[in-house]
Design a protein around this motif. Structure first.
Motif, PDB file in Angstrom:
ATOM      1  N   GLY B  49       0.827  -1.205   0.000  1.00 37.44           N
ATOM      2  CA  GLY B  49       0.000   0.000   0.000  1.00 37.44           C
ATOM      3  C   GLY B  49       0.864   1.259   0.000  1.00 37.44           C
ATOM      4  O   GLY B  49       0.643   2.185  -0.785  1.00 37.44           O
ATOM      5  N   ILE B  52       2.681   1.849  -3.351  1.00 45.82           N
ATOM      6  CA  ILE B  52       1.833   2.343  -4.424  1.00 45.82           C
ATOM      7  C   ILE B  52       1.439   3.786  -4.164  1.00 45.82           C
ATOM      8  O   ILE B  52       1.454   4.621  -5.066  1.00 45.82           O
ATOM      9  CB  ILE B  52       0.611   1.437  -4.608  1.00 45.82           C
ATOM     10  CG1 ILE B  52       1.093   0.076  -5.079  1.00 45.82           C
ATOM     11  CG2 ILE B  52      -0.348   2.032  -5.615  1.00 45.82           C
ATOM     12  CD1 ILE B  52       0.036  -0.948  -5.136  1.00 45.82           C
ATOM     13  N   SER B  53       1.129   4.100  -2.900  1.00 43.36           N
ATOM     14  CA  SER B  53       0.742   5.490  -2.654  1.00 43.36           C
ATOM     15  C   SER B  53       1.953   6.409  -2.786  1.00 43.36           C
ATOM     16  O   SER B  53       1.802   7.611  -2.991  1.00 43.36           O
ATOM     17  CB  SER B  53       0.053   5.641  -1.301  1.00 43.36           C
ATOM     18  OG  SER B  53       0.938   5.303  -0.277  1.00 43.36           O
ATOM     19  N   THR B 192       6.882  -1.762  -6.091  1.00 45.85           N
ATOM     20  CA  THR B 192       6.267  -3.024  -5.691  1.00 45.85           C
ATOM     21  C   THR B 192       6.618  -4.146  -6.649  1.00 45.85           C
ATOM     22  O   THR B 192       6.762  -5.289  -6.260  1.00 45.85           O
ATOM     23  CB  THR B 192       4.736  -2.864  -5.694  1.00 45.85           C
ATOM     24  OG1 THR B 192       4.445  -1.589  -5.150  1.00 45.85           O
ATOM     25  CG2 THR B 192       4.088  -3.946  -4.893  1.00 45.85           C
ATOM     26  N   LYS B 262      -5.577   3.926  -7.283  1.00 44.85           N
ATOM     27  CA  LYS B 262      -6.249   3.517  -6.059  1.00 44.85           C
ATOM     28  C   LYS B 262      -6.805   2.105  -6.201  1.00 44.85           C
ATOM     29  O   LYS B 262      -6.729   1.287  -5.289  1.00 44.85           O
ATOM     30  CB  LYS B 262      -7.388   4.497  -5.775  1.00 44.85           C
ATOM     31  CG  LYS B 262      -7.417   4.954  -4.336  1.00 44.85           C
ATOM     32  CD  LYS B 262      -8.618   5.809  -4.085  1.00 44.85           C
ATOM     33  CE  LYS B 262      -8.227   7.038  -3.271  1.00 44.85           C
ATOM     34  NZ  LYS B 262      -9.218   8.104  -3.413  1.00 44.85           N
ATOM     35  N   THR B 265      -4.050  -0.325  -6.046  1.00 42.02           N
ATOM     36  CA  THR B 265      -3.662  -0.512  -4.640  1.00 42.02           C
ATOM     37  C   THR B 265      -4.604  -1.484  -3.962  1.00 42.02           C
ATOM     38  O   THR B 265      -4.196  -2.440  -3.314  1.00 42.02           O
ATOM     39  CB  THR B 265      -3.738   0.823  -3.877  1.00 42.02           C
ATOM     40  OG1 THR B 265      -3.084   1.816  -4.623  1.00 42.02           O
ATOM     41  CG2 THR B 265      -3.112   0.700  -2.499  1.00 42.02           C
ATOM     42  N   LYS B 266      -5.895  -1.222  -4.153  1.00 43.15           N
ATOM     43  CA  LYS B 266      -6.904  -2.050  -3.508  1.00 43.15           C
ATOM     44  C   LYS B 266      -6.758  -3.503  -3.942  1.00 43.15           C
ATOM     45  O   LYS B 266      -6.783  -4.430  -3.134  1.00 43.15           O
ATOM     46  CB  LYS B 266      -8.297  -1.524  -3.898  1.00 43.15           C
ATOM     47  CG  LYS B 266      -9.239  -1.425  -2.704  1.00 43.15           C
ATOM     48  CD  LYS B 266     -10.629  -1.040  -3.134  1.00 43.15           C
ATOM     49  CE  LYS B 266     -10.844   0.465  -3.168  1.00 43.15           C
ATOM     50  NZ  LYS B 266     -12.074   0.870  -3.854  1.00 43.15           N
ATOM     51  N   THR B 269      -3.510  -5.014  -2.440  1.00 42.26           N
ATOM     52  CA  THR B 269      -3.585  -5.286  -1.004  1.00 42.26           C
ATOM     53  C   THR B 269      -4.600  -6.391  -0.744  1.00 42.26           C
ATOM     54  O   THR B 269      -4.399  -7.220   0.139  1.00 42.26           O
ATOM     55  CB  THR B 269      -3.935  -4.024  -0.189  1.00 42.26           C
ATOM     56  OG1 THR B 269      -5.075  -3.426  -0.773  1.00 42.26           O
ATOM     57  CG2 THR B 269      -2.786  -3.051  -0.152  1.00 42.26           C
TER      58      THR B 269
END
Ligand SMILES: Nc1ncnc2c1ncn2[C@@H]1O[C@H](COP(=O)(O)OP(=O)(O)OP(=O)(O)O)[C@@H](O)[C@H]1O
Ligand SMILES: [Mg+2]
Lengths: 241, 401
Positions: B49, B52-53, B192, B262, B265-266, B269
């Motif tokens: 997370g 990626i952010s 990542t 986003k 990311t979701k 994760t």
């Protein structure tokens, strides 16, 4: 406390018409064939008889470890055959002390912990339990052996630990199945003197199985078993009295 | 009475330290495995997370071509700078629009050379990616407008070409053009996916188009939405706008792709969470096996200790006291194993986490669950042997050799 029963005492142990059968059908055999026996508070009874005559069987019944096939057993007036497993366990816990033929100590367990065991089941607090156990060990002459495990003790010492465990609770009855069976004669006499002392000083009723007339001589009463029946029942003056 | 029973159980365990330890080894390993798996899994999830952010918050990446699968793009016309200006003009709620064009090239300084990715960018790039220069400066407006021969290098390029010396002020060669290094980017480390984010050279988009690509193409437009603006809405708006600009027939598929970071990311994760759960479940099976190990040893010990049980009963132990003793022994053993497992797991996952440079996140919940589970294992797998012991006949038990 008097070691001599009087006619008005209610019997402590009252066996009437007790039989015990093992097995069933043609393989069945009768270890006891109708035993009547009454023992009063304060007596010192020796049970003798040939091997297989039913001595251990009657001891197990008196000790509430076993129940008669027929007949009745009253302990302090209580019909034992009507009690369940747990109620009989309570009787053993609060009224009886057992000395087994083969010592039956917990192995890898110190003499002190062995003697403490019945007090644990009585739920005594730690310090009191420890003190009583040490006292009992001292009574049987095992001062300083408290932390030894059975494998570190001689046969005579182990038997004395077993006796300490049986008397630590101040039971009403001390049951001893051949307590001197594994001991030489000098040790045997020591043990017998000890048992006689409990009987006379603490008023503990003693029922003892023995093969040896020398040991039976300590008792105030000798009961002979033959083939599952009481063959003779004689009062005598105990050696120590 | 409970306390006395626990005392008896503890004495019994102490008397057999080695056997007790071997008995609980299964529980120790099971509990440790569950906690390590879940703790590390949690750490990896957080790290993914974070990484990626770190690309930039609220980032959307627009690329030409249909999405065919990971990395594959079917041929479709590239964007032009006008597409980026149209997006900036038409779409509400944007913080920045950063068109860029890239090419893999060899850069040379003195006798050192290094293959890297060279990108032409505009000034929005830095804010959109949330990335700044560490030393030197960004491009100024006139350099961007005129297409000056200046560049900014990533930390990797700095080290590969210049070593400890600073790159700023030197000239590097990119094919035919010589270009002055005016800045070095902050180090970002691995992404990542395992690629080195610092292995790049940046120059004004105009410079790149004129001097390197020889066209006015834009390969990629990165867009960042303002805080609080729904990236889903921005994504839909951009899709509608580009659909129009690129004259795509109403019912045919778009020949471009708008990715919302986003969502990625979701997705990632979620994937690591599922993996964590899976590994945890596998580890839980080993806990179960540990429980069966306890039952096995307890059953053996009931047989071994038949005589002892007989003695206890002859002395006056009741059925439930014997039951309780064996049960407490099993529970004490297994929760003790659980505790050792927890300590082992915390030390282990801390060590592994730092070795893998994953954050160590203490998960009190899983520690508690693992502990309760190990105690429950004791109850469940201890009950059967305990009942067997309690049901023994005292005389039979005393006869047992
Ligand atoms: N659990 C049992 N199952 C079958 N038979 C038994 C059992 N217990 C005792 N017996 C039998 O009952 C009879 C009496 O046994 P008991 O143990 O009372 O003898 P004993 O008088 O104590 O003998 P010893 O002096 O050898 O100890 C024996 O024939 C024995 O084989
Ligand atoms: Mg016998």
């Amino acid at each position: 406390m008097s070691a001599q029963p009087t006619a008005f005492d209610a019997p402590l142990i009252e066996l009437s018409g007790v039989t015990k059968s093992y097995g069933s059908g043609s393989a069945s055999m009768q270890a006891l064939r109708g035993v009547d026996l009454t023992i009063h508070q304060g007596e010192f009874v020796a049970i003798m008889g040939a091997s297989g005559s039913g001595k251990s069987t009657i001891m197990n019944i008196i000790g509430c470890l076993d129940t008669p096939t027929t007949g009745s057993y009253r302990f302090k007036g209580i019909a034992v055959e009507q009690l369940d497993r747990n109620q009989r366990a309570q009787l053993r816990r609060y009224e009886l002390g057992f000395v087994f033929q083969g010592f039956n100590l917990l192995s890898r367990t110190s003499a002190l912990e062995n003697v403490e065991l019945p007090l644990i089941y009585r739920g005594l607090p730690n310090a009191e339990r420890r003190q009583l156990a040490l006292n009992a060990l001292a009574t049987v002459g095992l001062n300083g052996w408290a932390s030894h495990t059975p494998s570190e003790l001689s046969g005579g010492q182990q038997q004395r630990v077993a006796i300490a465990r049986a008397i630590v609770t101040q039971p009403a009855v001390l049951l001893a199945d051949e307590p001197t069976g594994n001991l030489d004669s000098a040790r045997s006499v020591e043990v017998m003197e000890m048992i006689t002392r409990f009987n006379q000083e603490s008023g503990i009723t003693v029922v003892m199985v023995t093969h040896e007339p020398d040991m039976a001589a300590f008792a105030s009463r000798v009961v002979h078993f033959h083939d599952g029946l009481v063959a003779s029942d004689k009062r005598q003056a105990g050696v120590a009295s | 009475m409970i306390w006395n029973t626990i005392l008896l159980a503890l004495r019994e365990i102490r008397r057999n330290v080695l056997r007790s330890f071997l008995t609980v080894l299964g529980i120790v390993i099971g509990v440790a495995a569950v906690i390590i798996m879940v703790t590390l899994g949690g750490g990896v999830t957080v790290k993914v997370g974070d990484q990626i952010s770190s690309l930039g918050s609220n980032l959307l990446i627009i690329t030409p071509g249909k999405r065919m699968g990971p990395g594959q793009v079917s041929g479709a016309g590239p964007f032009k700078i006008e597409d980026a200006t149209a997006i900036a003009r038409e779409i509400p709620g944007l913080a920045g629009v950063a068109p860029m064009s890239s090419r893999a090239m060899t850069v040379v300084f003195g006798n050192q050379n290094w293959s890297t990715m060279v990108s032409g960018i505009t000034d929005d790039y830095f804010s959109v990616r949330g990335w700044a220069v560490q030393s030197g400066r960004e491009f100024n407006a006139s350099e961007l407008r005129s297409g000056a021969a200046v560049c900014i290098v990533g930390a990797t390029v700095q080290t590969k070409l210049f070593g400890n010396q600073t790159a700023v002020g030197n000239r590097i060669r990119l094919q035919k053009i010589a270009c002055e290094v005016i800045g070095v980017m902050e180090a970002k480390g691995q992404s990542t996916m395992g690629t080195d984010q610092d292995d790049l050279v940046l120059m004004p988009l105009r410079t790149f188009q004129r001097r390197i690509a020889g066209n006015t193409d834009v390969n990629m437009i990165q867009v960042s939405a303002q805080k609080g603006v729904s990236t889903e809405k921005v994504q839909r708006d951009i899709e509608r706008l580009l659909h129009e600009l690129r004259h795509i027939p109403a019912n045919s598929e778009n020949d471009f792709n708008v990715m919302d970071m986003k969502e990625i990311t979701k997705m990632l994760t979620n994937t690591t969470k599922v993996l964590t759960g899976l590994l945890g479940a596998v580890a839980a099976v080993s806990l179960l096996v540990g429980g069966i190990g306890i039952m096995n040893i307890m059953l053996v010990s009931v047989t071994e200790r038949t005589r002892e049980i007989g003695i206890r009963m002859a002395i006056g132990a009741m059925e439930r006291e014997v039951l309780l003793q064996f049960l407490v022994e099993a529970i004490v053993l297994s929760s003790f194993g659980g505790l050792i497992g927890i300590v082992l797991a915390l030390v282990g996952s801390f060590a592994i986490a730092s070795a893998l440079s994953v954050p160590f996140i203490f998960n009190a919940q899983i520690v508690l669950i693992a502990f309760l589970f190990s105690a429950a294992v004791g109850v469940i797998f201890g009950y059967f042997p305990a009942r067997k012991a309690a049901r023994l006949d005292p005389i039979e038990a005393l006869r047992h050799e």
